[in-house]
Design a protein around this motif. Structure first.
Motif, PDB file in Angstrom:
ATOM      1  N   ILE A 340       0.831  -1.207   0.000  1.00 54.92           N
ATOM      2  CA  ILE A 340       0.000   0.000   0.000  1.00 54.92           C
ATOM      3  C   ILE A 340       0.865   1.255   0.000  1.00 54.92           C
ATOM      4  O   ILE A 340       1.834   1.362   0.764  1.00 54.92           O
ATOM      5  CB  ILE A 340      -0.931  -0.005   1.222  1.00 54.92           C
ATOM      6  CG1 ILE A 340      -1.941  -1.164   1.101  1.00 54.92           C
ATOM      7  CG2 ILE A 340      -1.660   1.320   1.376  1.00 54.92           C
ATOM      8  CD1 ILE A 340      -2.772  -1.388   2.350  1.00 54.92           C
ATOM      9  N   TRP A 342       1.333   5.235   0.824  1.00 55.83           N
ATOM     10  CA  TRP A 342       0.815   6.142   1.842  1.00 55.83           C
ATOM     11  C   TRP A 342       1.760   7.330   2.004  1.00 55.83           C
ATOM     12  O   TRP A 342       2.902   7.301   1.541  1.00 55.83           O
ATOM     13  CB  TRP A 342       0.610   5.424   3.173  1.00 55.83           C
ATOM     14  CG  TRP A 342       1.832   4.695   3.681  1.00 55.83           C
ATOM     15  CD1 TRP A 342       2.321   3.509   3.215  1.00 55.83           C
ATOM     16  CD2 TRP A 342       2.716   5.110   4.730  1.00 55.83           C
ATOM     17  NE1 TRP A 342       3.459   3.144   3.907  1.00 55.83           N
ATOM     18  CE2 TRP A 342       3.727   4.107   4.851  1.00 55.83           C
ATOM     19  CE3 TRP A 342       2.762   6.211   5.581  1.00 55.83           C
ATOM     20  CZ2 TRP A 342       4.753   4.185   5.778  1.00 55.83           C
ATOM     21  CZ3 TRP A 342       3.788   6.285   6.516  1.00 55.83           C
ATOM     22  CH2 TRP A 342       4.756   5.278   6.612  1.00 55.83           C
ATOM     23  N   GLU A 370      -9.716  -0.003  -1.067  1.00 55.31           N
ATOM     24  CA  GLU A 370      -9.720   1.427  -1.373  1.00 55.31           C
ATOM     25  C   GLU A 370      -8.333   2.050  -1.314  1.00 55.31           C
ATOM     26  O   GLU A 370      -8.168   3.216  -1.660  1.00 55.31           O
ATOM     27  CB  GLU A 370     -10.653   2.172  -0.396  1.00 55.31           C
ATOM     28  CG  GLU A 370     -12.114   1.742  -0.509  1.00 55.31           C
ATOM     29  CD  GLU A 370     -13.009   2.494   0.457  1.00 55.31           C
ATOM     30  OE1 GLU A 370     -12.459   3.233   1.320  1.00 55.31           O
ATOM     31  OE2 GLU A 370     -14.241   2.344   0.360  1.00 55.31           O
ATOM     32  N   GLU A 371      -7.339   1.270  -0.874  1.00 51.60           N
ATOM     33  CA  GLU A 371      -5.991   1.814  -0.749  1.00 51.60           C
ATOM     34  C   GLU A 371      -5.213   1.600  -2.051  1.00 51.60           C
ATOM     35  O   GLU A 371      -5.329   0.549  -2.692  1.00 51.60           O
ATOM     36  CB  GLU A 371      -5.246   1.155   0.406  1.00 51.60           C
ATOM     37  CG  GLU A 371      -5.922   1.329   1.758  1.00 51.60           C
ATOM     38  CD  GLU A 371      -5.977   2.783   2.196  1.00 51.60           C
ATOM     39  OE1 GLU A 371      -5.081   3.561   1.804  1.00 51.60           O
ATOM     40  OE2 GLU A 371      -6.921   3.143   2.924  1.00 51.60           O
ATOM     41  N   PRO A 372      -4.381   2.584  -2.475  1.00 48.03           N
ATOM     42  CA  PRO A 372      -3.581   2.424  -3.694  1.00 48.03           C
ATOM     43  C   PRO A 372      -2.399   1.490  -3.453  1.00 48.03           C
ATOM     44  O   PRO A 372      -1.680   1.632  -2.465  1.00 48.03           O
ATOM     45  CB  PRO A 372      -3.102   3.852  -3.978  1.00 48.03           C
ATOM     46  CG  PRO A 372      -3.080   4.526  -2.635  1.00 48.03           C
ATOM     47  CD  PRO A 372      -4.206   3.907  -1.841  1.00 48.03           C
ATOM     48  N   THR A 373      -2.207   0.538  -4.332  1.00 52.70           N
ATOM     49  CA  THR A 373      -1.167  -0.470  -4.167  1.00 52.70           C
ATOM     50  C   THR A 373      -0.240  -0.495  -5.376  1.00 52.70           C
ATOM     51  O   THR A 373      -0.471   0.188  -6.379  1.00 52.70           O
ATOM     52  CB  THR A 373      -1.784  -1.866  -3.996  1.00 52.70           C
ATOM     53  OG1 THR A 373      -2.402  -2.240  -5.244  1.00 52.70           O
ATOM     54  CG2 THR A 373      -2.821  -1.905  -2.882  1.00 52.70           C
ATOM     55  N   ALA A 404      -8.155   5.513  -6.604  1.00 50.60           N
ATOM     56  CA  ALA A 404      -7.472   5.316  -5.319  1.00 50.60           C
ATOM     57  C   ALA A 404      -6.175   6.112  -5.265  1.00 50.60           C
ATOM     58  O   ALA A 404      -5.856   6.743  -4.237  1.00 50.60           O
ATOM     59  CB  ALA A 404      -7.193   3.828  -5.109  1.00 50.60           C
ATOM     60  N   ASP A 407      -7.121   9.955  -5.014  1.00 51.46           N
ATOM     61  CA  ASP A 407      -7.669  10.387  -3.733  1.00 51.46           C
ATOM     62  C   ASP A 407      -6.639  10.338  -2.603  1.00 51.46           C
ATOM     63  O   ASP A 407      -6.595  11.238  -1.753  1.00 51.46           O
ATOM     64  CB  ASP A 407      -8.874   9.532  -3.352  1.00 51.46           C
ATOM     65  CG  ASP A 407     -10.064   9.745  -4.274  1.00 51.46           C
ATOM     66  OD1 ASP A 407     -10.047  10.738  -5.037  1.00 51.46           O
ATOM     67  OD2 ASP A 407     -10.990   8.915  -4.242  1.00 51.46           O
ATOM     68  N   LYS A 408      -5.845   9.255  -2.573  1.00 47.22           N
ATOM     69  CA  LYS A 408      -4.955   9.030  -1.432  1.00 47.22           C
ATOM     70  C   LYS A 408      -3.561   9.628  -1.609  1.00 47.22           C
ATOM     71  O   LYS A 408      -2.887   9.933  -0.615  1.00 47.22           O
ATOM     72  CB  LYS A 408      -4.811   7.519  -1.185  1.00 47.22           C
ATOM     73  CG  LYS A 408      -6.123   6.789  -0.947  1.00 47.22           C
ATOM     74  CD  LYS A 408      -6.675   7.046   0.427  1.00 47.22           C
ATOM     75  CE  LYS A 408      -7.930   6.210   0.665  1.00 47.22           C
ATOM     76  NZ  LYS A 408      -8.398   6.272   2.047  1.00 47.22           N
ATOM     77  N   LEU A 409      -3.112   9.809  -2.869  1.00 46.40           N
ATOM     78  CA  LEU A 409      -1.734  10.227  -3.087  1.00 46.40           C
ATOM     79  C   LEU A 409      -1.584  11.446  -3.987  1.00 46.40           C
ATOM     80  O   LEU A 409      -0.965  12.436  -3.606  1.00 46.40           O
ATOM     81  CB  LEU A 409      -0.919   9.056  -3.669  1.00 46.40           C
ATOM     82  CG  LEU A 409      -0.896   7.761  -2.857  1.00 46.40           C
ATOM     83  CD1 LEU A 409      -0.147   6.675  -3.612  1.00 46.40           C
ATOM     84  CD2 LEU A 409      -0.274   7.993  -1.493  1.00 46.40           C
ATOM     85  N   PRO A 412      -3.352  14.850  -2.647  1.00 45.43           N
ATOM     86  CA  PRO A 412      -2.656  15.387  -1.461  1.00 45.43           C
ATOM     87  C   PRO A 412      -1.243  15.887  -1.767  1.00 45.43           C
ATOM     88  O   PRO A 412      -0.766  16.825  -1.126  1.00 45.43           O
ATOM     89  CB  PRO A 412      -2.629  14.190  -0.498  1.00 45.43           C
ATOM     90  CG  PRO A 412      -3.793  13.356  -0.894  1.00 45.43           C
ATOM     91  CD  PRO A 412      -3.885  13.495  -2.382  1.00 45.43           C
TER      92      PRO A 412
END
Length: 694
Positions: A340, A342, A370-373, A404, A407-409, A412
């Protein structure tokens, strides 16, 4: 092969791989999702898949297989998650806390970190009982065994619902009678518990290592026993005519009864078969210096073979527990397809070690993740097809992957999705390169002197990038790469390790006679065990090693010697081998200092006939396998390149693919970066070489 088939099964954290080899040399690979909550379900699912794709009933395959082999992560997972059996320890009074004191040692990298937490005790303090007894260092009894103490311990363990008991006394390897009598009492009072006797499991000098090894074995024993019983019963119901074999951490096969009793040998059984497979695949090019990398969905495993021999570790801290038995050296990182991405507290992008695993898996699996891998990054970069993995049985959703990452990386960090995906790809590659350096550069090996062997379903997308970064210019990737460990199992031998303490100054006829007698006794046991397993003497081989040191040293180094009788003149050759090994490890030796032996070991192997090697027909040119083009990202700019995509199933021997390109096999995808060329060999191996100047 004595019968029609041989079946290898390798259970990983995300996928369980099946390799089915036929007598005629045809080898097929199958993959199903692992089922951590019930590992045997993945085996049933895999056999059903084989039946579906071949039209051959699972019972027919199993009944006509000379070997069905299982490499499992059951023990490893139990140790990682601390979900082993409720375990108790009976020790010499005053030594109940040796596994907690740990020789006063803190793991490397944390020695001066006061905040680093202590390891979780597999046998908690309230389940460790000391008994009055004492043997001293010459093997004589100082204090007889107090049997009432053992009985009191058993009553306490019964009240606490203990499932497994380890017994380890001081200097028991020189006088095991106390341990054996204590074991009789435990079996009498606690007939349902699994029992581990330290001097039988690991008969070597070093009390802490022996006790820790015994506790780990006891902790895993009931878990492995239940697993073995379930697998054996399933194969027996299918009509198996031969016992299922299980792969061990020492790089060899064993019966289920051995794995149940010596569960510590099964901790890292999956990746331990990689060196054997790598050497076999590298044979046509006489490659004996190989670094094998296996990137699956959860982890990244690295093994190294030099001069045709895999690195073997003994007396190591594995997952924070000291284990003495020999294990193929495997460097494992939390860097798989499910790793993942983060952002840390400093606003920097990180990858892993946490993983999405197979449940729910990467976002692109569409199973709720839902986490980017890493896998999400690879499909976003264009390396993976929307058609999915495993021949389309596991479809991928590019939009969910991009969402994913965005939104997560990407949002931000204020960068594009493509740049974020390439950053994920680069960081996970750097993590893997650091692991490769640990097994090579940090042990005195130049990785540029090795070839890189790709294994695991996710490795192909990273293989040329890793080779480029580490400076390796030749890569081998088999069509069976995503199931390489399962393939390694079906070409491996039955292997057992027999040990004995041998505290002896390496001088004089008496020392030579002692070593000769001890080796003879160990090897007679090993040969008898293999002959009972239907191996004839001409298919049995023996390797010897000794743990040696200069008198007064604290630590030993392991020295291999030739099998055969040992006389006083032969001690000179053993001493010379020790001096050379010491010089190799520590850059110096002391040829005038006295040398002593601490422990000895014989490795007995029963050699199994290998299946025939895969043979491909000549190709008709790579253009005939071209299936299309798609945009891919190969640098940090995030710019795309229109890149050809080839169907690996349509490539034949002699076909060449030049990068940038992607080759799609059923169970893996190879990314050939710009500056690299892939040639398909008739043995089904892609030989990938750098075309840029060194």
């Amino acid at each position: 092969m004595r019968t029609q088939y041989r079946l290898g099964i390798d259970a990983g954290g995300t996928f369980t791989d099946f390799v089915l080899a036929e007598r005629n040399g045809n080898v097929r690979l199958f993959k199903v999702l692992s089922t951590p909550s019930d590992p045997t379900r993945a085996i049933r699912n895999g056999l059903d898949l084989i039946t579906e794709e071949t039209g051959i009933a699972a019972g027919e395959i199993v009944a006509n297989s000379d070997l069905c082999i299982n490499g499992t992560t059951v023990g490893l997972n139990a140790l990682i998650t601390h979900r082993g059996a409720k375990t108790a320890l009976i020790a010499t009074r005053g030594h109940e806390d040796s596994i907690e004191i740990r020789l006063g040692h803190k793991e490397d990298g944390y020695r001066y970190d006061p905040e680093y937490p202590p390891a979780t005790m597999l046998a908690p303090r309230y389940l460790r009982r000391g008994v009055r007894e004492r043997v001293i260092s010459n093997g004589t009894v100082h204090t007889p065994l107090n049997e009432d103490d053992v009985r009191a311990a058993c009553r306490h363990f019964l009240n606490e619902g203990v499932e497994s008991v380890a017994i380890s006394f001081v200097w028991s390897v020189l006088h095991p009678a106390h341990e054996l009598r204590a074991a009789e009492i435990v079996r009498e009072m606690m007939p349902d518990v699994l029992l581990t006797v330290g001097s039988q499991l690991y008969p070597q000098v070093r009390e802490y290592t022996r006790t820790s090894t015994a506790v780990v074995n006891a902790y895993l024993g009931p878990i492995l026993r239940r697993y073995v019983e379930a697998v054996d019963a399933h194969f027996a119901a299918l009509g198996a005519r031969n016992p299922v074999r299980y792969f061990q951490s020492n790089g060899g096969l064993a019966k289920g009864s051995v794995v149940s009793d010596q569960s510590v040998y099964a901790i890292n059984s999956g990746p331990a078969s990689a060196p054997q497979a790598a050497l076999y695949i590298g044979e046509p090019w006489d490659e004996k210096n190989i670094i094998t990398i296996d990137m699956g969905g959860t982890s990244f495993d690295i093994t190294l073979t030099r001069d045709g021999k895999a690195n073997i570790n003994k007396n190591i801290d594995f997952l924070r527990y000291r284990i003495g038995i020999p294990m193929i050296q495997v460097e494992t990182l939390g860097a798989g397809g499910g790793s993942i991405g983060w952002i840390d507290e400093m606003g920097l992008l990180q990858m892993g070690p946490q993983s999405a695993g197979s449940e729910p898996g990467p976002a692109c699996y569409g199973q709720g993740g839902e986490e980017p891998t890493t896998t999400d990054a690879n499909i976003t970069l264009g390396y993976l097809s929307d058609e999915g993995l495993v021949g389309g049985r596991l479809p991928l959703d590019r939009d969910k992957a991009r969402q994913a990452i965005r939104d997560k990386l990407a949002d931000p960090l204020g960068i594009s999705v493509e740049k974020a995906a390439h950053g994920m790809f680069t960081i996970v590659n750097n993590n893997m390169v650091n692991g490769i350096r640990r097994v090579s550069v940090e042990r005195g090996y130049d990785p540029r002197d090795f070839v890189l062997m790709g294994a695991g379903g996710a490795t192909g997308a990273h293989i040329t990038a890793l080779a480029r970064e580490i400076g390796i210019r030749k890569v081998l990737v088999s069509k069976l790469a995503s199931g390489l460990c399962a393939y390694g199992q079906i070409i491996s031998d039955v292997k057992y390790n027999y040990m004995a303490p041998a505290p002896t100054r390496l001088e004089g006829a008496e020392a030579a006679k002692k070593l000769d007698t001890l080796f003879g006794e160990l090897e007679a046991r090993g040969i008898a065990d293999l002959e009972a397993d239907e191996f004839t003497r001409d298919r049995i081989s023996i390797r010897r090693s000794l743990d040696m040191r200069y008198t007064g040293q604290v630590h030993e180094c392991t020295v291999e010697i030739e099998a055969g009788s040992i006389d006083e003149a032969g001690l000179d050759a053993i001493r010379s081998a020790f001096h050379a090994r010491h010089r190799e490890l520590y850059t110096y030796d002391e040829p005038h200092s006295a040398v002593e032996v601490v422990n000895i070991e014989s490795t007995i192997q029963g050699h199994v006939e290998n299946p025939k090697r895969m043979h491909l027909a000549a190709g008709k040119g790579a253009d005939t396998a071209l299936k299309g083009r798609r945009p891919m990202v190969f640098d940090a700019s995030g710019a795309t390149t229109d890149t050809p995509v080839y169907d690996g199933g349509k490539l034949g021997a002699g076909d060449r693919v030049s990068g940038p390109a992607v080759i799609e096999e059923v169970t893996t995808t190879l990314v050939i970066e710009p500056g690299w060329t892939a040639d398909l060999h008739e043995s089904g191996v892609y030989v990938i070489t750098s075309t840029t100047a060194a």
